[in-house]
Write an enzyme that holds these catalytic residues in place. Structure first.
Site, PDB file in Angstrom:
ATOM      1  N   GLY A  79       0.809  -1.217   0.000  1.00 33.19           N
ATOM      2  CA  GLY A  79       0.000   0.000   0.000  1.00 33.19           C
ATOM      3  C   GLY A  79       0.837   1.260   0.000  1.00 33.19           C
ATOM      4  CG  LEU A 131       4.134   6.575  -5.199  1.00 34.82           C
ATOM      5  CD1 LEU A 131       2.872   7.425  -5.219  1.00 34.82           C
ATOM      6  CD2 LEU A 131       5.363   7.465  -5.363  1.00 34.82           C
ATOM      7  CB  SER A 164       5.927   6.100  -0.725  1.00 34.22           C
ATOM      8  OG  SER A 164       5.817   4.747  -0.968  1.00 34.22           O
ATOM      9  CD1 TRP A 182       7.325   7.643   6.685  1.00 34.79           C
ATOM     10  CD2 TRP A 182       9.158   6.606   7.420  1.00 34.79           C
ATOM     11  NE1 TRP A 182       6.962   6.884   7.765  1.00 34.79           N
ATOM     12  CE2 TRP A 182       8.067   6.236   8.231  1.00 34.79           C
ATOM     13  CE3 TRP A 182      10.416   6.064   7.690  1.00 34.79           C
ATOM     14  CZ2 TRP A 182       8.199   5.352   9.304  1.00 34.79           C
ATOM     15  CZ3 TRP A 182      10.543   5.191   8.748  1.00 34.79           C
ATOM     16  CH2 TRP A 182       9.450   4.841   9.553  1.00 34.79           C
ATOM     17  CB  ALA A 183       9.881  10.256  -0.023  1.00 40.05           C
ATOM     18  CD  GLN A 184      13.201  14.185   5.487  1.00 43.80           C
ATOM     19  OE1 GLN A 184      14.105  14.983   5.245  1.00 43.80           O
ATOM     20  NE2 GLN A 184      13.136  13.524   6.632  1.00 43.80           N
ATOM     21  CD  GLU A 226      17.013  15.666  -3.741  1.00 39.73           C
ATOM     22  OE1 GLU A 226      16.637  15.523  -2.594  1.00 39.73           O
ATOM     23  OE2 GLU A 226      16.818  14.828  -4.622  1.00 39.73           O
ATOM     24  CG  HIS A 253      20.082   9.558   2.955  1.00 46.29           C
ATOM     25  ND1 HIS A 253      20.664  10.614   3.616  1.00 46.29           N
ATOM     26  CD2 HIS A 253      19.264  10.099   2.029  1.00 46.29           C
ATOM     27  CE1 HIS A 253      20.205  11.749   3.095  1.00 46.29           C
ATOM     28  NE2 HIS A 253      19.355  11.455   2.135  1.00 46.29           N
ATOM     29  NE  ARG A 259      21.270  10.072  -1.646  1.00 48.81           N
ATOM     30  CZ  ARG A 259      19.951  10.050  -1.750  1.00 48.81           C
ATOM     31  NH1 ARG A 259      19.314   8.904  -1.773  1.00 48.81           N
ATOM     32  NH2 ARG A 259      19.263  11.162  -1.838  1.00 48.81           N
ATOM     33  CG  HIS A 272      17.724   6.308   1.866  1.00 51.64           C
ATOM     34  ND1 HIS A 272      16.724   6.775   2.677  1.00 51.64           N
ATOM     35  CD2 HIS A 272      17.632   7.033   0.700  1.00 51.64           C
ATOM     36  CE1 HIS A 272      16.060   7.753   2.046  1.00 51.64           C
ATOM     37  NE2 HIS A 272      16.586   7.896   0.840  1.00 51.64           N
ATOM     38  CD  GLU A 325      13.391   0.757  -1.421  1.00 44.57           C
ATOM     39  OE1 GLU A 325      12.503   1.509  -0.978  1.00 44.57           O
ATOM     40  OE2 GLU A 325      14.475   0.550  -0.836  1.00 44.57           O
ATOM     41  NE  ARG A 339      17.063   5.949  -4.721  1.00 43.83           N
ATOM     42  CZ  ARG A 339      16.697   7.009  -4.018  1.00 43.83           C
ATOM     43  NH1 ARG A 339      15.898   7.914  -4.551  1.00 43.83           N
ATOM     44  NH2 ARG A 339      17.129   7.187  -2.791  1.00 43.83           N
TER      45      ARG A 339
END
Ligand code: SIN
Length: 537
Positions: free
Chosen positions: A24, A26, A54, A56-58, A125, A244, A290, A349, A373, A384
């Site tokens: 359930g 994204l 999803s 929690w993605a900022q 970014e 991350h 990253r 992450h 994912e 990524r």
């Protein structure tokens, strides 16, 4: 087949579901909405909106929608970040469908930020050559996108949501996938339901919780990957886990994230002596790729100097307005990020590996599609590009909906009766002792920095845990850990998220994706452990 079929109990409706979506987050919800008005059952282990990375993605969603930006520039940045093994065709179709998917999301009510002229506002970014991150209120994209989709799903009568059901097994008839078995998480965990389906879409999320330091919710523990492997699907790029660089180091599990956008805004990294250590490591310093920033921080933490994000000058007093989520996380832990440094640590992450899927989201098993994912589409390669994950989720969810619609005529009647079965308290089960050992092993031996001796010891530990634990709910998790371990041991080079101290450089011989089945991994694991397969280069 499950050992406890006698516990199966009917759930509202009889017969065969048309499409069952597992997950359930994204990817799952977007696929369900794109399939509407076709009847769909969505199974989620937690209640909608919880348990999905999803939400929690900022940062936001990468899309070349600003003047001066192009799909080709987005593709070039994706290829560069992916360290030589991105599937260019997949990356191009992902980037080229970004604008249409953003417009779908706007249609579902996502309040993306706009500039004074009413155009979508975009920010930059690390590793993006242009401003192309479409955001919501600074760092609230994931939450806002999920809220909008959950509302849309609740208002769509063709979507039945069964909350509190953790799918643990993919059923097959012959070579084709024919349904799933799910455990009732809200009950004792002993009750199971069986749903037969013509099409199963796995959108069960990533693997972060296999690691002891992670930004992912506890539901993201690799169960989806493991059950697909157990059903015989081919997996790809299982060695590539993205760490991350800046999880907030305040002893919480999962670790709250301090978005990369802070560094995009000029925040700097320092050790406890005040040294800005990234300057010596890369010309882009804090905005280096990253994996390089993660290793830089890892080294400082390992040597006891610690790493701290300084946002006091770059964001300062506007912190609460510009980054409300991070501000909240810091304040909860007694840190005022507008005036104080934020202690940070790298955390598992995002998983670049997973179920091998094609441009239509098809796995190698008939009747099984996958998105989000849990998959390895090839769009991310070994590393990524930031904010490509939500994009990949919606692009391939939409493609799956299109593929299923073309392949199978929609049923005339909804093949299940009414209603969803919501539960109030759907916390995921606590980590057991074995799970804690597994997470510790994955972080120590298959983490930011890997060495061959440690990896071999790690694989042995995973096999020992597997031997001692026959619980089916743990089996999928252990399979995923084993596939990561074997894949990491046999990639004899460093590339993207996979860094080996003994082989720190890329080796052109390995400039390709990796593919693995569970059957092959089981054999290789035994050969590696008994020494008949020499892994160290
Ligand atoms: C972040 O906000 O730093 C995470 C973005 C991403 O992982 O894509």
């Amino acid at each position: 087949m499950s050992e406890q079929l006698s516990f199966l109990r009917p759930i509202s409706g009889t017969g065969t579901d048309d499409v069952v979506i597992v997950g359930g987050g994204l990817a799952g919800l977007f696929c369900a909405l794109k399939l509407a008005p076709r009847p769909v059952t969505v199974l989620t282990a937690a209640s909608l909106g919880k348990g999905a990375s999803s939400a929690w993605a900022q940062a936001g969603i990468a899309a070349a929608v600003s003047p001066g930006d192009t799909v080709e520039k987005h593709v070039a940045d994706t290829l560069e970040a992916g360290a030589g093994i991105v599937d260019e065709k997949i990356a191009r179709l992902m980037a080229s469908e970004a604008a249409d998917r953003i417009s779908d999301l706007l249609g579902f009510g996502v309040p993306f930020d706009r500039d004074l002229e009413g155009k979508l506002a975009v920010s930059r970014e690390a590793a993006h050559s242009e401003k192309r991150i479409v955001r919501v209120r600074g760092d609230m994209a994931g939450r806002a996108i999920m809220e909008a989709l959950i509302t849309a799903v609740r208002n769509t009568s063709s979507i039945r949501v069964l909350e509190g059901y953790a799918v643990q097994e993919i059923l097959k008839q012959g070579k084709s996938v024919s349904g799933v078995i799910a455990r009732d998480e809200a009950g004792s965990g002993q009750n199971k339901i069986k749903l037969d389906a013509k099409a199963v879409v796995l959108a069960a999320g990533g693997v972060g919780h296999l690691y002891s330091v992670t930004t992912n919710p506890s539901e993201a523990r690799g169960s989806g990957v493991g059950m697909a492997a157990r059903a015989g699907a081919v997996m790809a790029d299982m060695e590539f886990v993205q760490f991350h660089p800046t999880a907030i180091d305040v002893g919480k599990d999962p670790s709250p994230l301090a978005t990369e956008a802070l560094r995009g805004h000029g925040a700097t990294l320092h050790n406890s002596s005040g040294e800005r250590f990234m300057v010596a490591l890369h010309e882009d310093a804090e905005l280096a790729p990253r994996d390089i920033v993660a290793r830089g921080i890892f080294e400082q933490v390992k040597t006891g100097k610690g790493a701290f994000l300084d946002c006091t000058k770059s964001v300062g007093e506007s912190f609460a307005d510009e980054f409300p989520t991070v501000h909240g996380y810091c304040m909860e832990s007694g840190i005022d990020p507008s005036t104080e440094l934020i202690p940070v640590v790298p955390a598992a992450h995002y998983f670049m590996g997973g179920i091998l899927t094609d441009a239509s989201g098809r796995s190698t098993l008939d009747g099984l599609w996958a998105c989000g994912e849990v998959t390895s589409t090839g769009a991310h390669g070994a590393n990524r590009l930031a904010s490509n994950s939500l994009l990949e989720a919606v692009v391939f969810a939409a493609r799956i909906a299109e593929d299923i619609s073309e392949l199978m005529p929609a049923p005339k009647l909804i093949p299940w009766s009414t209603g969803s079965l919501p539960h109030d308290d759907l916390e995921a089960p606590e980590d057991t002792e074995a799970m804690t050992l597994l997470r510790h092993t994955m972080s120590a031996e298959f983490g930011v920095v890997r060495d061959p001796k440690g990896m071999l010891e790690g694989l042995k530990t995973i096999l020992d845990i597997e031997e001692a634990n026959k619980l089916q709910r743990f089996e999928n998790v252990l399979i995923t850990a084993k596939l990561i371990a074997v894949s990491a041991l046999i990639r004899k080079e460093s590339r993207g998220g996979h860094f080996r101290t003994d082989l720190p450089d890329e080796n052109p011989e390995f400039a390709h994706r990796s593919y693995l089945t569970l059957e092959a991994a089981n054999k290789m694991a035994l050969d590696l452990v008994d020494g008949s397969m020499v892994e160290a280069g």
